[in-house]
Scaffold this active site. Structure first.
Site, PDB file in Angstrom:
ATOM      1  N   GLU A   1      -8.708   5.274   7.251  1.00 47.79           N
ATOM      2  CA  GLU A   1      -9.095   6.380   8.137  1.00 47.79           C
ATOM      3  C   GLU A   1      -9.773   7.503   7.332  1.00 47.79           C
ATOM      4  OE1 GLU A   1      -6.198   4.789   8.407  1.00 47.79           O
ATOM      5  OE2 GLU A   1      -5.837   4.350  10.527  1.00 47.79           O
ATOM      6  N   TYR A   2      -9.197   7.845   6.177  1.00 49.59           N
ATOM      7  CA  TYR A   2      -9.783   8.907   5.360  1.00 49.59           C
ATOM      8  C   TYR A   2     -11.156   8.500   4.832  1.00 49.59           C
ATOM      9  CZ  TYR A   2      -6.099  12.433   5.064  1.00 49.59           C
ATOM     10  OH  TYR A   2      -5.226  13.453   5.346  1.00 49.59           O
ATOM     11  N   GLU A   3     -11.275   7.243   4.477  1.00 50.20           N
ATOM     12  CA  GLU A   3     -12.549   6.743   3.936  1.00 50.20           C
ATOM     13  C   GLU A   3     -13.655   6.892   4.984  1.00 50.20           C
ATOM     14  OE1 GLU A   3     -12.000   2.883   2.312  1.00 50.20           O
ATOM     15  OE2 GLU A   3     -14.103   2.610   1.756  1.00 50.20           O
TER      16      GLU A   3
ATOM     17  N   LYS B   1      -3.224  21.218  -8.244  1.00 52.51           N
ATOM     18  CA  LYS B   1      -2.635  22.198  -9.179  1.00 52.51           C
ATOM     19  C   LYS B   1      -1.880  21.488 -10.295  1.00 52.51           C
ATOM     20  CE  LYS B   1      -2.324  25.937  -5.939  1.00 52.51           C
ATOM     21  NZ  LYS B   1      -1.645  26.264  -4.709  1.00 52.51           N
TER      22      LYS B   1
ATOM     23  N   GLU C   1       0.871  -1.178   0.000  1.00 53.95           N
ATOM     24  CA  GLU C   1       0.000   0.000   0.000  1.00 53.95           C
ATOM     25  C   GLU C   1       0.907   1.226   0.000  1.00 53.95           C
ATOM     26  OE1 GLU C   1      -3.662   2.169   2.435  1.00 53.95           O
ATOM     27  OE2 GLU C   1      -2.278   0.878   3.535  1.00 53.95           O
TER      28      GLU C   1
ATOM     29  N   ASP D   1      -2.872  11.800  -1.920  1.00 50.64           N
ATOM     30  CA  ASP D   1      -2.958  13.271  -1.965  1.00 50.64           C
ATOM     31  C   ASP D   1      -3.332  13.701  -3.390  1.00 50.64           C
ATOM     32  OD1 ASP D   1      -2.183  13.596   0.724  1.00 50.64           O
ATOM     33  OD2 ASP D   1      -0.084  13.335   0.190  1.00 50.64           O
TER      34      ASP D   1
ATOM     35  N   ASP E   1     -11.987   9.738  -2.494  1.00 49.71           N
ATOM     36  CA  ASP E   1     -13.234  10.509  -2.442  1.00 49.71           C
ATOM     37  C   ASP E   1     -13.152  11.682  -3.431  1.00 49.71           C
ATOM     38  OD1 ASP E   1     -11.145  11.724  -0.805  1.00 49.71           O
ATOM     39  OD2 ASP E   1     -12.642  13.296  -0.519  1.00 49.71           O
TER      40      ASP E   1
ATOM     41  N   GLU F   1       5.088   4.558   3.690  1.00 46.07           N
ATOM     42  CA  GLU F   1       4.611   5.872   4.154  1.00 46.07           C
ATOM     43  C   GLU F   1       5.792   6.827   4.292  1.00 46.07           C
ATOM     44  OE1 GLU F   1       1.623   7.584   4.729  1.00 46.07           O
ATOM     45  OE2 GLU F   1       3.092   9.135   5.173  1.00 46.07           O
TER      46      GLU F   1
ATOM     47  N   ASN G   1       9.892   7.098   0.581  1.00 48.73           N
ATOM     48  CA  ASN G   1       9.159   7.760  -0.493  1.00 48.73           C
ATOM     49  C   ASN G   1       8.893   6.751  -1.614  1.00 48.73           C
ATOM     50  OD1 ASN G   1       8.460   9.378  -2.775  1.00 48.73           O
ATOM     51  ND2 ASN G   1       9.490  11.111  -1.801  1.00 48.73           N
TER      52      ASN G   1
HETATM   53  N1  SAM Z   1      -4.198   5.951   2.857  1.00 47.45           N
HETATM   54  C1  SAM Z   1      -4.500   6.676   4.083  1.00 47.45           C
HETATM   55  C2  SAM Z   1      -5.983   6.791   4.281  1.00 47.45           C
HETATM   56  O1  SAM Z   1      -6.716   6.564   3.313  1.00 47.45           O
HETATM   57  O2  SAM Z   1      -6.427   7.071   5.400  1.00 47.45           O
HETATM   58  C3  SAM Z   1      -3.807   8.042   4.101  1.00 47.45           C
HETATM   59  C4  SAM Z   1      -4.251   9.041   3.084  1.00 47.45           C
HETATM   60  S1  SAM Z   1      -3.325  10.556   3.153  1.00 47.45           S
HETATM   61  C5  SAM Z   1      -4.327  11.680   2.259  1.00 47.45           C
HETATM   62  C6  SAM Z   1      -1.998  10.255   2.011  1.00 47.45           C
HETATM   63  C7  SAM Z   1      -0.756   9.663   2.648  1.00 47.45           C
HETATM   64  O3  SAM Z   1       0.182   9.352   1.631  1.00 47.45           O
HETATM   65  C8  SAM Z   1      -0.047  10.603   3.629  1.00 47.45           C
HETATM   66  O4  SAM Z   1       0.148   9.956   4.860  1.00 47.45           O
HETATM   67  C9  SAM Z   1       1.270  10.924   2.925  1.00 47.45           C
HETATM   68  O5  SAM Z   1       2.336  11.145   3.837  1.00 47.45           O
HETATM   69  C10 SAM Z   1       1.481   9.688   2.073  1.00 47.45           C
HETATM   70  N2  SAM Z   1       2.301   9.945   0.875  1.00 47.45           N
HETATM   71  C11 SAM Z   1       2.150  10.968  -0.006  1.00 47.45           C
HETATM   72  N3  SAM Z   1       3.072  10.905  -0.984  1.00 47.45           N
HETATM   73  C12 SAM Z   1       3.832   9.809  -0.714  1.00 47.45           C
HETATM   74  C13 SAM Z   1       4.956   9.224  -1.336  1.00 47.45           C
HETATM   75  N4  SAM Z   1       5.495   9.764  -2.458  1.00 47.45           N
HETATM   76  N5  SAM Z   1       5.500   8.111  -0.804  1.00 47.45           N
HETATM   77  C14 SAM Z   1       4.964   7.567   0.329  1.00 47.45           C
HETATM   78  N6  SAM Z   1       3.899   8.088   0.978  1.00 47.45           N
HETATM   79  C15 SAM Z   1       3.329   9.192   0.473  1.00 47.45           C
END
Ligand code: SAM
Length: 212
Positions: free
Chosen positions: A192-194, A122, A44, A118, A154, A69, A96
């Site tokens: 969590e976001y869902e 933009k 994931e 995310d 979403d 993450e 990353n």
């Molecule tokens: N998947 C989780 C949820 O649905 O509750 C978290 C959603 S949150 C909007 C997006 C997550 O992706 C953040 O915790 C962010 O730090 C991580 N993230 C963003 N870009 C990333 C990257 N290039 N590599 C690893 N994680 C990343």
């Protein structure tokens, strides 16, 4: 996901190297050895606080899960969950997604999950979207033949963009839902976001795509 800085995070992480793997590039090509079995490996990307990956791991004990993450402040919360439930089939990485091909051998991963990535709305940030073509190429490299991406969000704009990006890349659209929570999908594990967005009445979009 921006959370307040957690000065205790590094200390906590260093206590659980069996769950949050340090120097994961050293495991490239050897992830199954680390899990001690030949089960498929699903990752994931952007795992957040870990509800999805721990839920999936409980539901599917014969699959190995690796949560990727970027933020230490966030991954530490997933680690806390994992320490509480002690699942042998989950590992976490604080890296990353750009580094995926340094961490996994070609074909080492069975499936990629992207949940509520995310949106980077933009246009000048388009390359940061986890469904941008360069990320699709990274996933293709580490995925086994006919590997799949399962994506939930979403965000209608990100969903529309991603459908186009998948299709331009030549991926096969296997399943699309424009309203996951009113669909016939069984066994959905909420992130969590869902939970947060669906409580607000927002629709959840989901797609499964496959490399040809
Ligand atoms: N998947 C989780 C949820 O649905 O509750 C978290 C959603 S949150 C909007 C997006 C997550 O992706 C953040 O915790 C962010 O730090 C991580 N993230 C963003 N870009 C990333 C990257 N290039 N590599 C690893 N994680 C990343």
């Amino acid at each position: 996901m921006r959370l307040r800085n957690k000065p205790w995070a590094s200390d906590f992480i260093s206590q659980y190297p069996q769950y949050l793997i340090q120097a994961p590039e050293n495991q490239k090509g050897k992830w199954n050895e680390l899990f001690g079995n030949d089960n498929p490996i699903h990752i994931e990307v952007g795992t957040g606080k870990g509800q999805f990956i721990t839920g999936m791991a409980k539901q599917n004990p014969n699959i190995n899960y690796i949560g990727i993450e970027l933020s230490e402040n966030v991954v530490v919360l997933a680690l806390q969950k994992l320490v509480d439930v002690e699942l042998p089939n989950v590992k976490l990485l604080n890296v990353n997604a750009n580094d995926l091909t340094n961490i996994f051998e070609k074909g080492e991963v069975g499936q990629v999950y992207l949940n509520f990535s995310d949106p980077w709305p933009k246009k000048r940030h388009i390359k940061r979207r986890l469904t941008y073509k360069t990320f699709l190429a990274l996933y293709e490299t580490i995925l086994a033949d006919k590997g799949e991406i399962h994506f939930k969000t979403d965000n209608q704009g990100l969903f529309e963009y991603s459908l186009m990006s998948f299709s331009e890349y030549g991926l096969l659209l296997k399943y699309v839902s424009l309203d996951l929570h009113n669909s016939n999908m069984e066994g959905n594990i909420m992130t969590e976001y869902e939970e947060k967005f669906s409580k607000k009445g927002q629709r959840i979009y989901r797609v499964e795509v496959q490399y040809k």
